[in-house]
Design a protein around this motif. Structure first.
Motif, PDB file in Angstrom:
ATOM      1  N   LYS A   1       5.083   8.586  28.156  1.00 49.80           N
ATOM      2  CA  LYS A   1       6.108   9.518  28.615  1.00 49.80           C
ATOM      3  C   LYS A   1       5.430  10.628  29.399  1.00 49.80           C
ATOM      4  N   PHE A   2       6.178  11.285  30.284  1.00 46.93           N
ATOM      5  CA  PHE A   2       5.669  12.514  30.854  1.00 46.93           C
ATOM      6  C   PHE A   2       5.678  13.568  29.750  1.00 46.93           C
ATOM      7  N   ARG A   3       4.596  14.330  29.660  1.00 48.61           N
ATOM      8  CA  ARG A   3       4.512  15.350  28.611  1.00 48.61           C
ATOM      9  C   ARG A   3       5.535  16.450  28.876  1.00 48.61           C
ATOM     10  N   THR A   4       6.338  16.748  27.870  1.00 46.21           N
ATOM     11  CA  THR A   4       7.367  17.787  27.985  1.00 46.21           C
ATOM     12  C   THR A   4       7.139  18.936  27.011  1.00 46.21           C
ATOM     13  N   MET A   5       6.089  18.828  26.187  1.00 46.40           N
ATOM     14  CA  MET A   5       5.870  19.839  25.157  1.00 46.40           C
ATOM     15  C   MET A   5       4.450  20.384  25.222  1.00 46.40           C
ATOM     16  N   ARG A   6       4.258  21.522  24.610  1.00 45.59           N
ATOM     17  CA  ARG A   6       2.941  22.161  24.563  1.00 45.59           C
ATOM     18  C   ARG A   6       1.963  21.313  23.754  1.00 45.59           C
ATOM     19  N   THR A   7       0.684  21.506  24.004  1.00 42.44           N
ATOM     20  CA  THR A   7      -0.340  20.706  23.336  1.00 42.44           C
ATOM     21  C   THR A   7      -0.490  21.059  21.857  1.00 42.44           C
ATOM     22  N   ASP A   8       0.047  22.219  21.428  1.00 46.21           N
ATOM     23  CA  ASP A   8      -0.051  22.596  20.015  1.00 46.21           C
ATOM     24  C   ASP A   8       1.167  22.159  19.208  1.00 46.21           C
ATOM     25  N   THR A   9       2.009  21.301  19.779  1.00 42.03           N
ATOM     26  CA  THR A   9       3.176  20.785  19.059  1.00 42.03           C
ATOM     27  C   THR A   9       2.728  19.861  17.929  1.00 42.03           C
ATOM     28  N   PRO A  10       3.315  19.972  16.734  1.00 43.29           N
ATOM     29  CA  PRO A  10       2.975  19.059  15.634  1.00 43.29           C
ATOM     30  C   PRO A  10       3.115  17.596  16.058  1.00 43.29           C
ATOM     31  N   LYS A  11       2.123  16.792  15.713  1.00 45.62           N
ATOM     32  CA  LYS A  11       2.112  15.400  16.145  1.00 45.62           C
ATOM     33  C   LYS A  11       2.990  14.522  15.247  1.00 45.62           C
ATOM     34  N   GLU A  12       3.367  13.372  15.800  1.00 42.69           N
ATOM     35  CA  GLU A  12       4.098  12.337  15.068  1.00 42.69           C
ATOM     36  C   GLU A  12       5.357  12.870  14.390  1.00 42.69           C
ATOM     37  N   MET A  13       6.057  13.767  15.068  1.00 43.09           N
ATOM     38  CA  MET A  13       7.285  14.326  14.492  1.00 43.09           C
ATOM     39  C   MET A  13       8.389  14.337  15.546  1.00 43.09           C
ATOM     40  N   PRO A  14       9.559  13.744  15.233  1.00 45.06           N
ATOM     41  CA  PRO A  14      10.669  13.805  16.187  1.00 45.06           C
ATOM     42  C   PRO A  14      11.018  15.251  16.512  1.00 45.06           C
ATOM     43  N   THR A  15      11.428  15.496  17.735  1.00 45.29           N
ATOM     44  CA  THR A  15      11.684  16.866  18.199  1.00 45.29           C
ATOM     45  C   THR A  15      12.672  17.608  17.321  1.00 45.29           C
ATOM     46  N   HIS A  16      13.737  16.913  16.892  1.00 47.69           N
ATOM     47  CA  HIS A  16      14.793  17.622  16.156  1.00 47.69           C
ATOM     48  C   HIS A  16      14.353  18.065  14.770  1.00 47.69           C
ATOM     49  N   LEU A  17      13.208  17.555  14.269  1.00 46.81           N
ATOM     50  CA  LEU A  17      12.712  17.977  12.966  1.00 46.81           C
ATOM     51  C   LEU A  17      11.841  19.226  13.061  1.00 46.81           C
ATOM     52  N   LEU A  18      11.505  19.639  14.279  1.00 44.29           N
ATOM     53  CA  LEU A  18      10.751  20.865  14.452  1.00 44.29           C
ATOM     54  C   LEU A  18      11.643  22.065  14.134  1.00 44.29           C
ATOM     55  N   GLU A  19      11.049  23.084  13.544  1.00 47.64           N
ATOM     56  CA  GLU A  19      11.826  24.259  13.146  1.00 47.64           C
ATOM     57  C   GLU A  19      12.384  24.993  14.366  1.00 47.64           C
ATOM     58  N   ASN A  20      11.583  25.057  15.436  1.00 51.69           N
ATOM     59  CA  ASN A  20      12.022  25.740  16.655  1.00 51.69           C
ATOM     60  C   ASN A  20      11.565  24.926  17.867  1.00 51.69           C
ATOM     61  N   PRO A  21      12.266  23.833  18.185  1.00 55.29           N
ATOM     62  CA  PRO A  21      11.812  22.943  19.261  1.00 55.29           C
ATOM     63  C   PRO A  21      11.732  23.604  20.621  1.00 55.29           C
ATOM     64  N   ASP A  22      12.621  24.571  20.909  1.00 59.73           N
ATOM     65  CA  ASP A  22      12.605  25.231  22.209  1.00 59.73           C
ATOM     66  C   ASP A  22      11.290  25.968  22.464  1.00 59.73           C
ATOM     67  N   TYR A  23      10.630  26.397  21.385  1.00 60.54           N
ATOM     68  CA  TYR A  23       9.361  27.101  21.519  1.00 60.54           C
ATOM     69  C   TYR A  23       8.286  26.180  22.086  1.00 60.54           C
ATOM     70  N   PHE A  24       8.359  24.899  21.728  1.00 61.32           N
ATOM     71  CA  PHE A  24       7.318  23.955  22.119  1.00 61.32           C
ATOM     72  C   PHE A  24       7.604  23.251  23.444  1.00 61.32           C
ATOM     73  N   ILE A  25       8.862  23.195  23.871  1.00 61.82           N
ATOM     74  CA  ILE A  25       9.208  22.490  25.110  1.00 61.82           C
ATOM     75  C   ILE A  25       8.867  23.364  26.312  1.00 61.82           C
ATOM     76  N   THR A  26       8.155  22.797  27.273  1.00 64.21           N
ATOM     77  CA  THR A  26       7.763  23.545  28.468  1.00 64.21           C
ATOM     78  C   THR A  26       8.949  23.717  29.416  1.00 64.21           C
TER      79      THR A  26
END
Length: 204
Positions: free
Chosen positions: A59-84
């Motif tokens: 995929k084209f990378r859409t998130m910051r490199t410090d995003t937790p790995k192997e986790m669906p986006t919607h399970l992140l506490e604040n996904p907007d923080y990690f999306i570029t």
């Protein structure tokens, strides 16, 4: 005949043609991603393929490199923080999925099929087993994607994947293909940071 032979040949030709025609788009997006944030242009993630083998999806990378790995986006506490910034546009338009044309070319995926589950989405994998939906190549898009996408519960998503698996025909593939184009333009069923229910994990 179509399911066992023609479908793979059509997928190969469509992906090759798509890569050639969209090469200028690939170049523009690669530059935009690189200018927008630090990190690789392509994001790779282990997914479940045909017969539950594993492969790396592109995929084209859409998130910051410090995003937790192997986790669906919607399970992140604040996904907007990690999306570029560029990532938001790519995800909204589904352009982040374009590198999967190379997965299709290689034979890891098909144009139409169940979306490949994360290797650790055991609940979705188990549900798909009930309908033999893990026995075919996963797809760039599929019946579940035009029927609700992130809003679907796991059991319903698996049932739709099973319905497709039992009815792999040119007509069904055309329905999913054109249904996807409509869904992308309407931005149907995409939920960042959440899903339709607590039981739904999404697939991306």
């Amino acid at each position: 005949m179509y399911k066992n032979f023609l479908k793979r040949g059509i997928d190969f030709l469509l992906s090759l043609l798509g890569i050639i025609i969209l090469s200028p788009v690939f170049l523009i997006l690669c530059i935009a991603i690189k200018l927008d944030s630090k990190g690789p242009i392509i994001f790779q993630q282990k997914r479940v393929g045909k017969d539950k083998t594993h492969f790396n999806i592109y995929k084209f990378r859409t998130m910051r490199t410090d995003t937790p790995k192997e986790m669906p986006t919607h399970l992140l506490e604040n996904p907007d923080y990690f999306i570029t910034r560029v990532g938001k546009f790519l995800r909204k338009t589904s352009l982040d999925e374009l590198p999967q044309l190379f997965n299709i070319l290689k034979g890891n995926m098909a144009v139409i099929g169940p979306r490949p589950a994360l290797w650790n989405q055991y609940d979705l994998i188990e549900e798909r087993d009930k309908y033999q939906a893990n026995d075919i190549r996963p797809g760039l898009t599929g019946l579940a994607q035009i029927s609700g996408r992130d809003e679907l519960e796991i059991d319903l998503k698996a049932k739709l994947d099973g319905k497709y698996t039992a009815n792999i025909t040119p007509l069904m593939d055309l329905k999913c293909f054109f249904g996807t184009i409509i869904a992308v333009f309407k931005h149907d069923g995409v939920i960042e940071g959440g899903t339709g229910t607590l039981n739904n994990k999404g697939d991306d």
